[in-house]
Every structure is written in structure tokens, then in C-alpha cells.
Design a protein around this motif. Sequence first.
Motif, short mmCIF file in Angstrom:
data_model
loop_
_atom_site.label_atom_id
_atom_site.label_comp_id
_atom_site.label_asym_id
_atom_site.label_seq_id
_atom_site.Cartn_x
_atom_site.Cartn_y
_atom_site.Cartn_z
N TRP A 91 45.09 37.51 49.47
CA TRP A 91 45.85 37.01 48.31
C TRP A 91 45.34 37.61 47.00
CZ3 TRP A 91 50.36 35.22 49.25
CH2 TRP A 91 50.61 34.58 50.45
N ALA A 92 44.08 38.07 46.98
CA ALA A 92 43.59 38.79 45.81
C ALA A 92 44.35 40.12 45.66
CB ALA A 92 42.09 39.05 45.93
N ILE A 93 44.66 40.77 46.78
CA ILE A 93 45.44 42.01 46.75
C ILE A 93 46.85 41.73 46.24
CG2 ILE A 93 46.49 43.81 48.18
CD1 ILE A 93 44.04 43.63 50.01
N VAL A 94 47.46 40.66 46.73
CA VAL A 94 48.81 40.30 46.27
C VAL A 94 48.82 40.06 44.76
CG1 VAL A 94 50.60 38.52 46.41
CG2 VAL A 94 49.50 39.36 48.50
N PHE A 95 47.84 39.32 44.28
CA PHE A 95 47.76 39.04 42.85
C PHE A 95 47.60 40.33 42.05
CE2 PHE A 95 44.92 38.51 39.18
CZ PHE A 95 45.66 37.64 38.41
N THR A 96 46.73 41.23 42.49
CA THR A 96 46.48 42.47 41.76
C THR A 96 47.74 43.33 41.69
OG1 THR A 96 44.18 42.40 42.54
CG2 THR A 96 44.97 44.48 41.63
N ILE A 97 48.50 43.38 42.78
CA ILE A 97 49.76 44.13 42.77
C ILE A 97 50.73 43.53 41.75
CG2 ILE A 97 51.80 44.72 44.14
CD1 ILE A 97 49.94 44.90 46.59
N GLY A 98 50.81 42.21 41.71
CA GLY A 98 51.69 41.55 40.75
C GLY A 98 51.33 41.86 39.31
N VAL A 99 50.02 41.90 39.02
CA VAL A 99 49.57 42.25 37.67
C VAL A 99 49.94 43.69 37.34
CG1 VAL A 99 47.55 42.59 36.20
CG2 VAL A 99 47.70 40.56 37.65
N ALA A 100 49.76 44.60 38.30
CA ALA A 100 50.08 46.01 38.08
C ALA A 100 51.57 46.19 37.78
CB ALA A 100 49.68 46.84 39.29
N ILE A 101 52.42 45.43 38.45
CA ILE A 101 53.86 45.50 38.20
C ILE A 101 54.17 45.09 36.76
CG2 ILE A 101 56.09 44.47 38.79
CD1 ILE A 101 55.06 44.26 41.68
N GLY A 104 52.81 47.69 34.15
CA GLY A 104 53.46 48.99 34.21
C GLY A 104 54.87 49.02 33.66
N THR A 105 55.40 47.91 33.22
CA THR A 105 56.77 47.90 32.72
C THR A 105 56.85 48.43 31.29
OG1 THR A 105 58.76 46.51 32.48
CG2 THR A 105 56.67 45.58 31.75
N THR A 106 58.04 48.81 30.89
CA THR A 106 58.26 49.27 29.51
C THR A 106 59.22 48.34 28.77
OG1 THR A 106 59.97 50.78 30.37
CG2 THR A 106 57.76 51.69 30.00
N TYR A 107 60.47 48.29 29.26
CA TYR A 107 61.46 47.43 28.61
C TYR A 107 62.19 46.53 29.62
CZ TYR A 107 60.86 50.31 24.44
OH TYR A 107 60.33 50.95 23.35
N SER A 108 61.72 46.48 30.83
CA SER A 108 62.43 45.75 31.88
C SER A 108 61.96 44.30 31.97
CB SER A 108 62.23 46.44 33.23
OG SER A 108 62.78 45.67 34.27
N LEU A 109 62.80 43.39 31.55
CA LEU A 109 62.49 41.97 31.69
C LEU A 109 62.40 41.60 33.16
CD1 LEU A 109 62.15 39.12 30.43
CD2 LEU A 109 64.64 38.89 30.57
N ALA A 110 63.28 42.21 33.99
CA ALA A 110 63.27 41.91 35.42
C ALA A 110 61.93 42.27 36.06
CB ALA A 110 64.42 42.66 36.11
N GLN A 111 61.33 43.38 35.61
CA GLN A 111 60.04 43.79 36.17
C GLN A 111 58.94 42.83 35.77
OE1 GLN A 111 59.19 47.95 35.70
NE2 GLN A 111 57.02 47.73 36.18
N ILE A 112 58.97 42.37 34.53
CA ILE A 112 57.99 41.37 34.08
C ILE A 112 58.13 40.10 34.92
CG2 ILE A 112 57.55 39.70 32.23
CD1 ILE A 112 56.08 42.11 31.62
N TRP A 177 49.74 43.55 24.22
CA TRP A 177 49.94 42.68 25.39
C TRP A 177 49.56 43.34 26.71
CZ3 TRP A 177 53.38 44.48 29.04
CH2 TRP A 177 54.30 45.46 28.63
N ARG A 178 49.60 44.68 26.78
CA ARG A 178 49.21 45.34 28.04
C ARG A 178 47.73 45.14 28.35
NH1 ARG A 178 53.31 48.72 29.96
NH2 ARG A 178 54.58 49.67 28.31
N VAL A 179 46.89 45.17 27.33
CA VAL A 179 45.45 45.02 27.56
C VAL A 179 45.13 43.64 28.14
CG1 VAL A 179 43.18 44.90 26.46
CG2 VAL A 179 44.77 46.74 25.86
N PRO A 180 45.56 42.53 27.50
CA PRO A 180 45.22 41.23 28.09
C PRO A 180 45.89 40.99 29.44
CG PRO A 180 46.67 40.97 26.18
CD PRO A 180 46.21 42.39 26.19
N VAL A 181 47.09 41.55 29.67
CA VAL A 181 47.74 41.39 30.97
C VAL A 181 47.08 42.27 32.01
CG1 VAL A 181 49.87 41.80 32.26
CG2 VAL A 181 49.97 40.66 30.05
#
Length: 541
Positions: A91-101, A104-112, A177-181
Amino acid sequence: MGYFKAILFCVFVAFGGFLFGYDIGVISGCLIMPDFINRFGEPTGPGGAMELSSSRQSLITSLLSAGTFVGALAQALTADSLGRRASIAFWAIVFTIGVAIQAGTTYSLAQIVFGRFFAGLGVGAMSAIVPLYNGEASPKRIRGALLALYQVLIVTGLFISYCIDLGTSNLSGSASWRVPVGIQMAWGLILLSAVAVLPESPRHLLGKQKAEQARRAIAMLNNVPMNDPLVQEEMDELSEAIREENEGGKNGWIECFSHRNKLYWRTINGMMLQFIQQLNGQNFYYYYGDTFFRSAGSALSPYVIQVILGGVSVVGTIPGMYVVEKWGRRRALLIGAVWQAICAIIVGLVGHFTLAPDNTPLDQLTPRNQAGGKAFIAFAIIHVFAFNVFWGPVPWVYLGESFPLRVRPKSIALGSATNWIWNFLLGFFSPNIAAKIGSLITLIFFGMLIFGVVYVYLLVPETKGLSLEEVDEMYRSGVKPWNSSKWEPSSVHFKRLQSKEGTFAGQTTRRGNEREAELDSNLDREPVNEKSQATRPTDGA
């Protein structure tokens, strides 16, 4: 030094609570950052400025809670199939992937939104695995304090996130916001190392018929050689408990609500304590405290207000670890509910009758507004402090020590999922309710806290100082919750241990040596538990 390794391992696992607290805090700061609003908000009109509407705010914040609900239930499957240790890493891996998603977004609300849901799966799973592992690995004399570590790490994460938001709020561009996220990926990688450093739960290993590995884990957790008598004694106790549990056949979700060993009562208690905890009112201050503090005449920035609330929360958890062991679970919950109820009704009434309307300039506040504002802020802060002393840690402690092995992952999952679904509902509906009735919303929390006093007094027994197996015995005994603090395991068993090992045995019961004389006088009155005489409760239980 005998408990050093167990404490170290439990602190490491409790870091899962840090993920929870940090994520809650960090997103609240991002929602008011200009670059975040420009990227994920919507225009107020043709050529107008961007704004993050309340519906988008609710979507961004609530999708984490949706993920946590699913993750809390799903971990019950991985905890049994993969084991406690591997489940933490998964579950740590799952969480880390979610944070990376998200990062890594730019303007996509759906990705956030998707990234927050995915990260929520890991956060929710950790909320159940932490009390599960720590409840099974902790020595019983300090189990309450070690389970309370989860709340300590939650508020520590909350406080750190507020500080980082404050520090990055003035950065230009997406770095604000990218740094704290994005820094959350480091937290996930820390937990991923669990596979390398943590021993598996001895109860889980014995349940899988891995006796030699279980023996090694018990020795490691108690910091003794594998041939130490304590290891064999705990092996015997756990083996007998698991044998009795397995007589009931295959376990499932329905069994969590069965009459067998009062499981229905224990599962409902775990869920109800989490439900009452979420409606204590503290999360309302965390989410929307800056708005209400401004109406109380505070000139502080939202980030500073968040840091203050986070600091108060951290300070409150320190005595909380002492209180849960010194006062016991029931007493802490009862005192905490009364204390917070007083604060909630004062905040609600003072806010309603003395505060100026929203958006009133500071130079137009009357002395009455200013005095009311000071009282409002003071009792809100006291409320948050009291929560972190009492109702913050204790429901997690109770959740981690109340269930037998065969249903423990599932029952804990149900309690954690209850916490998350009410966390979601509170965050989603509170803004609309507060918009209509203002500070009187705290009267809802007042009513829930009074209900909590009644519920705890009538239905929640004391589990302080008992091994997990002795908790089973207590529930089977049918003791009334209001008499449970006086309940002891079999007196004949205690007498046999005392004659065998002297004063050490006295330390393994709830009240220890000072109860020897009273136990002598009770020998003729208390029933003998034949099965309990075959085993010895140990500090490692």
C-alpha cells in the motif's frame, strides 16, 4: 531496554499515520494558492479571474476520502494473504504512485482527482494496518501508548504540511504546490522499506502455521534469545488462542457481526467510536478554521492559523500517550467528551451572539465583537487540544486491541472505513451547513459528544492492561462495561503464576502487585477459567 525493539518497530509502522495527516493538511493549503487556482479553477466570467468553486474544492478534497474508504476495506484481504509486513509495503507503493500522478499534472483536474483517489487507497489501508500491526506487536503494558502513536503521527504530519505550505506559498509558479504535494513520495518510500526492517506479526505467522518464524518474531519483539522461556510461553498462549478460534470454521465478513465471543458488540463499538470521533468537531476547525477565525476578528493569514492549530494538535498528543495508559480507555473517552462538549457549546453560542457578520473590516469591529472573537478563538483551540489528548488517539487504541485474530483485519477495516466515510461526509456537507447556520454548527458536535458520553458509559468496556487474549476472555465473561475496570483474568491462573515466578507474575495483570490481597479474598467468588490456566499472559502479548 527490553521493549526497545518493539517500540522502534511500532514507531516505524505508525509513520503510516503521517501520510494521513500530511495529505489532509497539504491539500487545504494548495486550494488557496494562486497558481493552483489558475490551473484547476474555472473563470468567473468572460475574461474574468479564475476561481476554485466550492464544488471543485469538494471534489478535490473528497476523492481522497473515497479512496481511503475503499483502501481501508481492501487491506483486510492483503493483510491476511500477503501478511502484515508485505501489506504495508504494497500500500506504500500504491500511495506513492498516487502522489506521482498528482505532482505530474499540469492543467488536468481529472488527473489531480484520480491521483488523490489512488493515493487515498494507500492512506486508507494504512489507517487500518497501523493499529492492526501495532496491536499485535506491542507489549501489553505499553500497547495503549504505542497504538496512540498513530494519532501522534497524524497530527505531526498535519503540522509539518502546514509549515511546508507556509514556506512554499510565496514561491512562483507551480512550485508553490508541486513541492508540498510531491514531497509525499519520500514518505511513501520510507514505508516501503518496511519489508527490510520489520518482523512479521507473530500472531499472523502462527495463524499460517509458521511456528519457527513466529518464534523468531516473538524473540525479536521482546529483545530476548529464542530459547528464553518467555518466547515459549507466548507461543503456547498464542497457539491455544488460535486453536480455539479455528474451531469456528472459515471466517468471513459476516462473522464480524456474529454472537460468537460477542464479536458483533466489539465490531459495532469499533465503528461507533470512529463515527463519534469524526463528529467531535475538530476536523471542522482543520478544514475551515481560517474562515471562522477571520470572522472572529483574527488578522492572521490562513497559513499561520493552520500552523497554530497544527502545533496545538501536536502538543495535545503528548499527554494523550500518558493519559491512555494512566487513566484507561473509558475514563479518557468520558472526560474528553465532556470537556469538548463544553468547548463546542461555548464556541457556538459566543460565535452566534457576539461575532460580526462575515467580511466586516477589522477597524469596524465593536468591543463586543472583539471580546467575543477572543473567546471564540480560545475555546476553539482548547477544543482541538482536548480532542488530541482524548478522542484523537483512544478510538484507534480501542480498534487495535479489541478483536481476535481470525477477524481482526476485517473488524479493524470496518472501523477505519467508518472513520473515512464520515470524514468524507463532514468535509462535503459542512460548508453548506455552516453557510446557513454559521458557528451554530458546533451545537451539532455538542450533541454528538453528549451522545458519546452515554454510549461509552453503557457499551465500551475497559481494555487497559490486558493482553489481546485476555480481552477475549473479558468479553466472554459478560462483565458490564461500567464494571470492566475491576475485572481480572482468572484468579487461580494468577495465583499459579505468582507461586511460580513471584512478583513478576503480578505485573502481568491489570493492577499488579497491589491487587494480591484482594485476589486472595476473591478466590472463592470468581469463576475458574480452565483454558486460561494452560497459558501464561506475557508482556509481549
